[in-house]
Enzyme design. Structure first.
Site, PDB file in Angstrom:
ATOM      1  N   SER A 191      61.331  -7.486  15.392  1.00 25.24           N
ATOM      2  CA  SER A 191      62.643  -7.462  16.036  1.00 25.24           C
ATOM      3  C   SER A 191      63.718  -6.973  15.082  1.00 25.24           C
ATOM      4  O   SER A 191      63.613  -7.119  13.854  1.00 25.24           O
ATOM      5  CB  SER A 191      62.992  -8.883  16.504  1.00 25.24           C
ATOM      6  OG  SER A 191      64.359  -9.009  16.841  1.00 25.24           O
ATOM      7  N   ALA A 192      64.793  -6.429  15.658  1.00 23.86           N
ATOM      8  CA  ALA A 192      65.958  -6.060  14.862  1.00 23.86           C
ATOM      9  C   ALA A 192      66.635  -7.281  14.262  1.00 23.86           C
ATOM     10  O   ALA A 192      67.487  -7.143  13.373  1.00 23.86           O
ATOM     11  CB  ALA A 192      66.954  -5.290  15.729  1.00 23.86           C
ATOM     12  N   CYS A 193      66.253  -8.478  14.696  1.00 21.03           N
ATOM     13  CA  CYS A 193      66.814  -9.706  14.132  1.00 21.03           C
ATOM     14  C   CYS A 193      66.361  -9.948  12.696  1.00 21.03           C
ATOM     15  O   CYS A 193      66.845 -10.870  12.041  1.00 21.03           O
ATOM     16  CB  CYS A 193      66.449 -10.910  14.990  1.00 21.03           C
ATOM     17  SG  CYS A 193      67.342 -10.977  16.566  1.00 21.03           S
ATOM     18  N   TYR A 237      64.405 -17.376  14.139  1.00 23.14           N
ATOM     19  CA  TYR A 237      63.673 -16.283  14.790  1.00 23.14           C
ATOM     20  C   TYR A 237      63.476 -15.082  13.858  1.00 23.14           C
ATOM     21  O   TYR A 237      62.372 -14.540  13.740  1.00 23.14           O
ATOM     22  CB  TYR A 237      64.437 -15.859  16.043  1.00 23.14           C
ATOM     23  CG  TYR A 237      63.822 -14.718  16.816  1.00 23.14           C
ATOM     24  CD1 TYR A 237      62.636 -14.895  17.522  1.00 23.14           C
ATOM     25  CD2 TYR A 237      64.448 -13.470  16.859  1.00 23.14           C
ATOM     26  CE1 TYR A 237      62.082 -13.846  18.250  1.00 23.14           C
ATOM     27  CE2 TYR A 237      63.901 -12.427  17.579  1.00 23.14           C
ATOM     28  CZ  TYR A 237      62.722 -12.616  18.272  1.00 23.14           C
ATOM     29  OH  TYR A 237      62.170 -11.570  18.987  1.00 23.14           O
ATOM     30  N   ASN A 257      66.549  -5.016  21.430  1.00 27.30           N
ATOM     31  CA  ASN A 257      67.096  -5.413  22.734  1.00 27.30           C
ATOM     32  C   ASN A 257      66.482  -4.666  23.918  1.00 27.30           C
ATOM     33  O   ASN A 257      67.125  -3.813  24.538  1.00 27.30           O
ATOM     34  CB  ASN A 257      68.618  -5.218  22.752  1.00 27.30           C
ATOM     35  CG  ASN A 257      69.342  -6.173  21.833  1.00 27.30           C
ATOM     36  OD1 ASN A 257      69.100  -7.365  21.847  1.00 27.30           O
ATOM     37  ND2 ASN A 257      70.217  -5.636  21.002  1.00 27.30           N
ATOM     38  N   LYS A 285      75.460 -12.211  36.299  1.00 30.58           N
ATOM     39  CA  LYS A 285      76.815 -12.716  36.500  1.00 30.58           C
ATOM     40  C   LYS A 285      77.599 -11.830  37.459  1.00 30.58           C
ATOM     41  O   LYS A 285      78.332 -12.326  38.327  1.00 30.58           O
ATOM     42  CB  LYS A 285      77.540 -12.830  35.156  1.00 30.58           C
ATOM     43  CG  LYS A 285      76.993 -13.940  34.262  1.00 30.58           C
ATOM     44  CD  LYS A 285      77.689 -13.958  32.905  1.00 30.58           C
ATOM     45  CE  LYS A 285      77.144 -15.048  32.006  1.00 30.58           C
ATOM     46  NZ  LYS A 285      77.827 -15.086  30.690  1.00 30.58           N
ATOM     47  N   THR A 310      79.117  -5.399  19.242  1.00 31.44           N
ATOM     48  CA  THR A 310      78.411  -4.179  19.634  1.00 31.44           C
ATOM     49  C   THR A 310      76.898  -4.349  19.534  1.00 31.44           C
ATOM     50  O   THR A 310      76.388  -5.086  18.689  1.00 31.44           O
ATOM     51  CB  THR A 310      78.830  -2.988  18.755  1.00 31.44           C
ATOM     52  OG1 THR A 310      78.685  -3.334  17.375  1.00 31.44           O
ATOM     53  CG2 THR A 310      80.269  -2.597  19.043  1.00 31.44           C
TER      54      THR A 310
END
Length: 333
Positions: free
Chosen positions: A117-119, A148, A177, A199, A220
């Site tokens: 992940s980009a995390c 994470y 994402n 929503k 962003t």
């Protein structure tokens, strides 16, 4: 050696669509998830469907037998609201990748894919909304998303060392994402594109024209459509790229701009209420696609507008059906 392909996390958003895509190409698939098969997003009688808890060594040993290729997508995860409040649960996913690597190596699998992940990227490089796009070498010195991100970064290293020490061919993608129809859209694990779509859809259905946005809306992100994810994953899997690779869009938008897009698709304008105390993650994040273009000659290209049109309309249909008491696809993890 059989060319049987194992997909873990097959009951989830990416895994389920990967199984379907592989089957369409004539690839024999063993699909595994912890959820009961009736709760999977996608299931096919053409696949060998199995229910197993891959945090357990004996389950990993069972599912990896006679398998040539492994796509390990199984993890306990969700959007920012989930990962900020469930750090221990997220880190326990290390059990899955550890046991899966050990079992794949034991049973002689040819290739092993890990969805990172980009995390994993350092928080100190993501403090400005006008962020410099993150390239793969930015991962170190390490300061990933707590919980994470640390689990993902550790598992990346584990893949590297299984390749170096045991000769298991490993491929690692850093997803940015991923979104699209058939993903989680309610319940706390959904990501921003699905949450905003829900929503807006609920505001339209209820006729209450307001929306809550987490943060000030100026943070962003880039968002990658599921079709790009599936193609890029398989392209990387069969490549000779040994280092982790970004698979993500480089079309960066603010959350406010994402809301603008969904409002335009829905034909509505909503009053925005900003919840500054809600989870919001890093200030800015975008994918640098220089390396993937150089190594694969390709990069994700589906525009956010095109992808969100498909995503919003699907989520609207599910939300409308739920409100009317009709059958709908549940927002499972």
């Amino acid at each position: 050696m059989s060319q049987l392909t194992l997909v873990t996390g097959a009951g989830g958003f990416i895994g389920g669509q990967l199984v379907r895509d592989l089957l369409a190409k004539g690839v024999p698939v063993r699909a595994v998830d912890i959820k009961q098969v009736d709760d999977w997003y996608f299931r096919s009688s053409e696949a060998e469907n199995m229910v197993a808890d891959l945090q357990l060594a004996e389950c990993c040993d069972k599912v990896t037998r006679d398998v040539a290729h492994v796509y390990n997508l199984a993890a306990d995860m969700g959007g920012m609201g989930f990962i900020e409040n469930n750090k221990a649960l997220c880190m326990l996913s290390v059990l899955i990748n550890t046991q899966m690597l050990m079992s794949a190596q034991k049973h002689g699998a040819d290739r092993f894919f890990y969805s990172s992940s980009a995390c994993i990227y350092p928080g100190y490089k993501q403090t400005d909304a006008d962020v410099v796009a993150l390239k793969e070498s930015d991962a170190y010195p390490a300061d990933p998303e707590d919980g994470y991100g640390w689990e993902k970064l550790f598992s990346e290293r584990l893949c590297r060392h299984f390749h170096e020490d045991f000769g298991l061919t490993t491929r690692v993608a850093r997803y940015h994402n991923v979104y699209g129809p058939y993903g989680t859209w309610d319940g706390g694990r959904e990501k921003a594109p699905a949450a905003i779509s829900r929503k807006v859809a609920m505001a339209v259905i209820a006729g209450k024209h307001e929306i809550e946005i987490w943060g000030d809306g100026e943070q962003t992100r880039s968002f990658m459509y599921i079709d790009d994810c599936l193609y890029g994953t398989q392209r990387l899997f069969h490549s000779d790229v040994e280092e982790p690779l970004n698979i993500g869009s480089d079309e960066m938008v603010t959350i406010n701009q994402l809301v603008d897009i969904v409002e335009d698709i829905a034909g509505v304008k909503l009053k925005r209420k900003y919840n500054l105390d809600a989870p919001k993650g890093v200030r800015g994040r975008n994918s640098d696609n220089t390396l993937i273009k150089a190594r694969l000659g390709w990069a994700p290209s589906v525009s956010l507008r095109v992808g969100m049109e498909q995503t919003y309309r699907w989520i609207y249909d599910q939300a409308k059906a739920r409100e009317e008491g009709r059958p709908y696809i549940a927002a499972a993890a």
